[in-house]
Design a protein around this motif. Sequence first.
Motif, PDB file in Angstrom:
ATOM      1  N   ILE A 236      21.860  28.369  37.192  1.00 48.67           N
ATOM      2  CA  ILE A 236      23.200  28.943  37.032  1.00 48.67           C
ATOM      3  C   ILE A 236      23.738  29.421  38.372  1.00 48.67           C
ATOM      4  CG2 ILE A 236      24.522  30.766  35.901  1.00 48.67           C
ATOM      5  CD1 ILE A 236      22.461  30.710  33.650  1.00 48.67           C
ATOM      6  N   LYS A 237      24.981  29.080  38.639  1.00 47.54           N
ATOM      7  CA  LYS A 237      25.651  29.554  39.857  1.00 47.54           C
ATOM      8  C   LYS A 237      26.287  30.904  39.589  1.00 47.54           C
ATOM      9  CE  LYS A 237      26.755  24.957  41.698  1.00 47.54           C
ATOM     10  NZ  LYS A 237      27.847  24.045  42.091  1.00 47.54           N
ATOM     11  N   GLU A 238      26.394  31.698  40.673  1.00 48.21           N
ATOM     12  CA  GLU A 238      27.031  33.002  40.538  1.00 48.21           C
ATOM     13  C   GLU A 238      28.494  32.826  40.147  1.00 48.21           C
ATOM     14  OE1 GLU A 238      27.232  35.921  39.500  1.00 48.21           O
ATOM     15  OE2 GLU A 238      25.808  36.753  40.954  1.00 48.21           O
ATOM     16  N   SER A 239      29.007  33.744  39.331  1.00 46.97           N
ATOM     17  CA  SER A 239      30.391  33.691  38.876  1.00 46.97           C
ATOM     18  C   SER A 239      30.981  35.092  38.937  1.00 46.97           C
ATOM     19  CB  SER A 239      30.438  33.147  37.437  1.00 46.97           C
ATOM     20  OG  SER A 239      31.705  33.350  36.870  1.00 46.97           O
ATOM     21  N   ARG A 240      32.062  35.222  39.691  1.00 44.46           N
ATOM     22  CA  ARG A 240      32.807  36.485  39.735  1.00 44.46           C
ATOM     23  C   ARG A 240      34.234  36.168  40.177  1.00 44.46           C
ATOM     24  NH1 ARG A 240      29.848  37.769  44.693  1.00 44.46           N
ATOM     25  NH2 ARG A 240      28.500  39.193  43.564  1.00 44.46           N
ATOM     26  N   PRO A 241      35.204  37.003  39.815  1.00 47.94           N
ATOM     27  CA  PRO A 241      36.585  36.749  40.240  1.00 47.94           C
ATOM     28  C   PRO A 241      36.700  36.774  41.763  1.00 47.94           C
ATOM     29  CG  PRO A 241      36.494  38.449  38.534  1.00 47.94           C
ATOM     30  CD  PRO A 241      35.093  38.195  38.970  1.00 47.94           C
ATOM     31  N   ALA A 242      37.651  35.995  42.300  1.00 49.68           N
ATOM     32  CA  ALA A 242      37.854  35.949  43.752  1.00 49.68           C
ATOM     33  C   ALA A 242      38.242  37.323  44.277  1.00 49.68           C
ATOM     34  CB  ALA A 242      38.939  34.928  44.082  1.00 49.68           C
ATOM     35  N   ALA A 243      39.151  38.000  43.567  1.00 51.20           N
ATOM     36  CA  ALA A 243      39.536  39.367  43.938  1.00 51.20           C
ATOM     37  C   ALA A 243      38.654  40.337  43.159  1.00 51.20           C
ATOM     38  CB  ALA A 243      41.002  39.605  43.605  1.00 51.20           C
ATOM     39  N   ARG A 244      37.883  41.133  43.865  1.00 49.82           N
ATOM     40  CA  ARG A 244      36.931  42.037  43.224  1.00 49.82           C
ATOM     41  C   ARG A 244      37.675  43.215  42.588  1.00 49.82           C
ATOM     42  NH1 ARG A 244      31.521  44.163  46.329  1.00 49.82           N
ATOM     43  NH2 ARG A 244      30.268  44.625  44.477  1.00 49.82           N
ATOM     44  N   PRO A 245      37.604  43.371  41.265  1.00 45.05           N
ATOM     45  CA  PRO A 245      38.344  44.467  40.625  1.00 45.05           C
ATOM     46  C   PRO A 245      37.643  45.807  40.827  1.00 45.05           C
ATOM     47  CG  PRO A 245      37.090  43.258  38.990  1.00 45.05           C
ATOM     48  CD  PRO A 245      36.889  42.541  40.286  1.00 45.05           C
ATOM     49  N   LYS A 246      38.407  46.893  40.678  1.00 50.28           N
ATOM     50  CA  LYS A 246      37.832  48.229  40.732  1.00 50.28           C
ATOM     51  C   LYS A 246      37.328  48.611  39.343  1.00 50.28           C
ATOM     52  CE  LYS A 246      40.877  49.853  44.435  1.00 50.28           C
ATOM     53  NZ  LYS A 246      41.971  50.793  44.795  1.00 50.28           N
ATOM     54  N   LEU A 247      36.381  49.537  39.308  1.00 51.96           N
ATOM     55  CA  LEU A 247      35.848  49.998  38.034  1.00 51.96           C
ATOM     56  C   LEU A 247      36.747  51.091  37.480  1.00 51.96           C
ATOM     57  CD1 LEU A 247      33.637  49.974  35.889  1.00 51.96           C
ATOM     58  CD2 LEU A 247      32.381  51.639  37.258  1.00 51.96           C
ATOM     59  N   ASP A 248      37.291  50.856  36.303  1.00 52.92           N
ATOM     60  CA  ASP A 248      38.123  51.835  35.612  1.00 52.92           C
ATOM     61  C   ASP A 248      37.196  52.762  34.821  1.00 52.92           C
ATOM     62  OD1 ASP A 248      39.960  53.237  34.108  1.00 52.92           O
ATOM     63  OD2 ASP A 248      40.401  51.560  32.757  1.00 52.92           O
ATOM     64  N   LEU A 249      36.668  53.775  35.504  1.00 57.70           N
ATOM     65  CA  LEU A 249      35.679  54.659  34.889  1.00 57.70           C
ATOM     66  C   LEU A 249      36.255  55.461  33.721  1.00 57.70           C
ATOM     67  CD1 LEU A 249      32.712  55.373  35.091  1.00 57.70           C
ATOM     68  CD2 LEU A 249      33.319  57.227  36.647  1.00 57.70           C
ATOM     69  N   PRO A 250      37.457  56.072  33.847  1.00 60.20           N
ATOM     70  CA  PRO A 250      38.009  56.799  32.690  1.00 60.20           C
ATOM     71  C   PRO A 250      38.204  55.885  31.471  1.00 60.20           C
ATOM     72  CG  PRO A 250      39.201  57.366  34.681  1.00 60.20           C
ATOM     73  CD  PRO A 250      38.317  56.221  35.038  1.00 60.20           C
ATOM     74  N   GLY A 251      38.681  54.669  31.708  1.00 57.98           N
ATOM     75  CA  GLY A 251      38.854  53.733  30.589  1.00 57.98           C
ATOM     76  C   GLY A 251      37.529  53.349  29.964  1.00 57.98           C
ATOM     77  N   ALA A 252      36.521  53.074  30.810  1.00 59.95           N
ATOM     78  CA  ALA A 252      35.202  52.700  30.304  1.00 59.95           C
ATOM     79  C   ALA A 252      34.586  53.826  29.480  1.00 59.95           C
ATOM     80  CB  ALA A 252      34.280  52.331  31.467  1.00 59.95           C
ATOM     81  N   LEU A 253      34.720  55.073  29.955  1.00 62.79           N
ATOM     82  CA  LEU A 253      34.135  56.211  29.238  1.00 62.79           C
ATOM     83  C   LEU A 253      34.829  56.450  27.900  1.00 62.79           C
ATOM     84  CD1 LEU A 253      33.561  58.781  32.153  1.00 62.79           C
ATOM     85  CD2 LEU A 253      31.810  57.632  30.779  1.00 62.79           C
ATOM     86  N   THR A 254      36.161  56.398  27.893  1.00 59.69           N
ATOM     87  CA  THR A 254      36.880  56.696  26.644  1.00 59.69           C
ATOM     88  C   THR A 254      36.636  55.629  25.585  1.00 59.69           C
ATOM     89  OG1 THR A 254      38.859  55.720  27.656  1.00 59.69           O
ATOM     90  CG2 THR A 254      38.706  58.134  27.637  1.00 59.69           C
TER      91      THR A 254
END
Length: 516
Positions: A236-254
Motif C-alpha cells: 500500500i502506498k501512503e495516502s494523504r491530502p496534498a494540503a495538510r489540514p489542521k486538527l479541529d480539536l474542539p470539534g473532535a472532542l464535542t
Amino acid sequence: MAMSRTKPAPAPTPTPAPALAAEKRQPSSRPAPRPGPLISTDQPPLLTGRLKLILAVLLVTQFMLAVDFSILNVALPAIGDGLGFSLSNLQWIATTFALSAAGFTLFFGRIGDLIGRKKIFIGSLALLGLASLAGGLASLAGGLATSPEVLLIARVAQGLATAAATPAGLALLTTSFPEGPLRQKALGINGALMSAGFTAGAILGGVLTDVLSWRWAFFINVPVALAVVLIAPAVIKESRPAARPKLDLPGALTVTLGLLGLVYGLTRAGEHGWSDAHALAGLIGGAVLFAAFFLVERKVDEPLVPLKTLGRRNVAWGNLLGMLAFVTETSLVYLLTLYLQKTLGFSPLSAGISFGVLGIGTVVGGLVAPRVIARTSTLTALIAGGVIQAVFTGVLLFLGTTTGAAMGLLLPATFLGGIGNMLVIVGFMVTATSGLPDKEQGLATGLASMAQQVGITLGTPIMSTVVTATTAGVATASAIHHGVTVAIAVNTALVLVGVVIAAVFLRTRKTEAAPR
C-alpha cells in the motif's frame, strides 16, 4: 503562438486511406475521439495485479474488523459464567468495544489525513493484535475480581484500533480505485465481506466457545493482524491530502463525547428504563454536545466536518441510510441469538451455525449490488434492497416456539433479508463517497465509517431496550419470545423509514454506470 504552429502537423492526414495506414503504424497519433469513451466504458474489469493485492489486503482487514463486532455475541453467556458478569452487564462486553469504535472514528479519520492513512492503518492493526492478545489472556484469570475490568479495557483498546483502521482502510480503498464501475465493484466486494464478517463472527464465536474456549475469539485476530502489518507496508502506498489540514480539536472532542453520551444513555435505558437519571443525563448531554459541535464547525477555519460537505444530499441522507442499515441488521443478529438460545434452547455452536445462511445472503447481495447500480441507479438499489429487507424481516414476526417450523421460516427469511440489506449497504457506500474529490475522501469515508460504527453501536442497545421493556425483566422462554417479536416489529419499521428517506430525499440521486 508557438502552439498554433504545432497543431497543423496532425492536420494533413484527414483522408480515409492515410488514416487507416496511420492507424496500423502509429495508433496513438490519431485523435480517435469516438473509440476513447468505448474503451473506458469497457475498462472496469481492468484490475491490475497490484490493485488486486491492495484490494486483498484491505478486504481481509475489513473482514477481520467486522468479525470482531459479533464474535463475542454468541459467547456472552459463557463469558458471564466464566468471569462473573451479571446478565444485565453482559452487553457491556460488546458495547464498550462499539462505543470506542463509534466515538473516535471521525477523530482518527482526521488524524489519518494529518499523518498519513497508511501509517494509521498499520499502527491501528498492531494495536488491535496486542489488544486481542490481552483480551484472550484476561480469560486465564478465571473468577478473579479484576478479570471483568481487564477484559473491558482490552475491548476498549480493540474499539479504538477499529476506529482508526476502518476509515483509514476505506479511504485507502476509495483513493486506490477511481470513481465509477471499478470503485463500485470494490465497494460491493468490501460490503459483502464486511457483512459476511458479522455473520462469520457469530459462527466462529459459537464454534470456538463450544470446541475450545471463548478466549480463542480474541486470539483468532492475532495472526491475521500480524500478517497484514507485515504485508501492507510493501503493498500500500501512503495516502494523504496534498494540503495538510489542521486538527479541529474542539470539534473532535464535542462529536466524540456526544456520541459517547448518546450510546451510554441508550445502554442505561436498556438496562434500567427511560426514567433512569443516568440514561437521561447521557441522552441530554449527548444532544447538547452535538448542538455544540455544529456551532463549533460553523466558526472554525478548518472544521472536522465542513458543513458544506455535510450539507450535500448524497452525504447527509446516504450516511443516515447507512446507519439505519447497520442498526437493523446487526441488532437482528442479537435478537435472533436471544431467540435461538433462550426460546429454542440452542447451544452457542448451533446458534452460530444458524447464521451461516444470513452470511451467504449478504455475500450474494454484495456481489449483485454493483450490477444493480450499474444497470439502474443507487436509488433503485437503496429502495429495492430496503423493501426486500423489510418484507423478510417482517416474516420473522411469525416465528413460533417449535424448532422445525421456526427454522423453516428463519433460514430463508434471513438469507433473502441479507441480500436486501447488502443492496442498501453498498448503495449507501457508493452514494456517500461519490462526487467528492480525493482530498475529501478521508472525510467522506470517515463519515461513512462513523455511520457504520454508530449503527452497529446503537442497534443492540435500542433492541435490548425494547426487549427489556416488553419482558419487564422476566427471563422465561415465552417472555423472551414475546420481547424479541416486538423488537423485530420495531426493526422492520426502521427499515421502512429508510425506504421512505431514500424515495423522498434521494429521488434525484443517480450513479452513472459508465465513466464520462
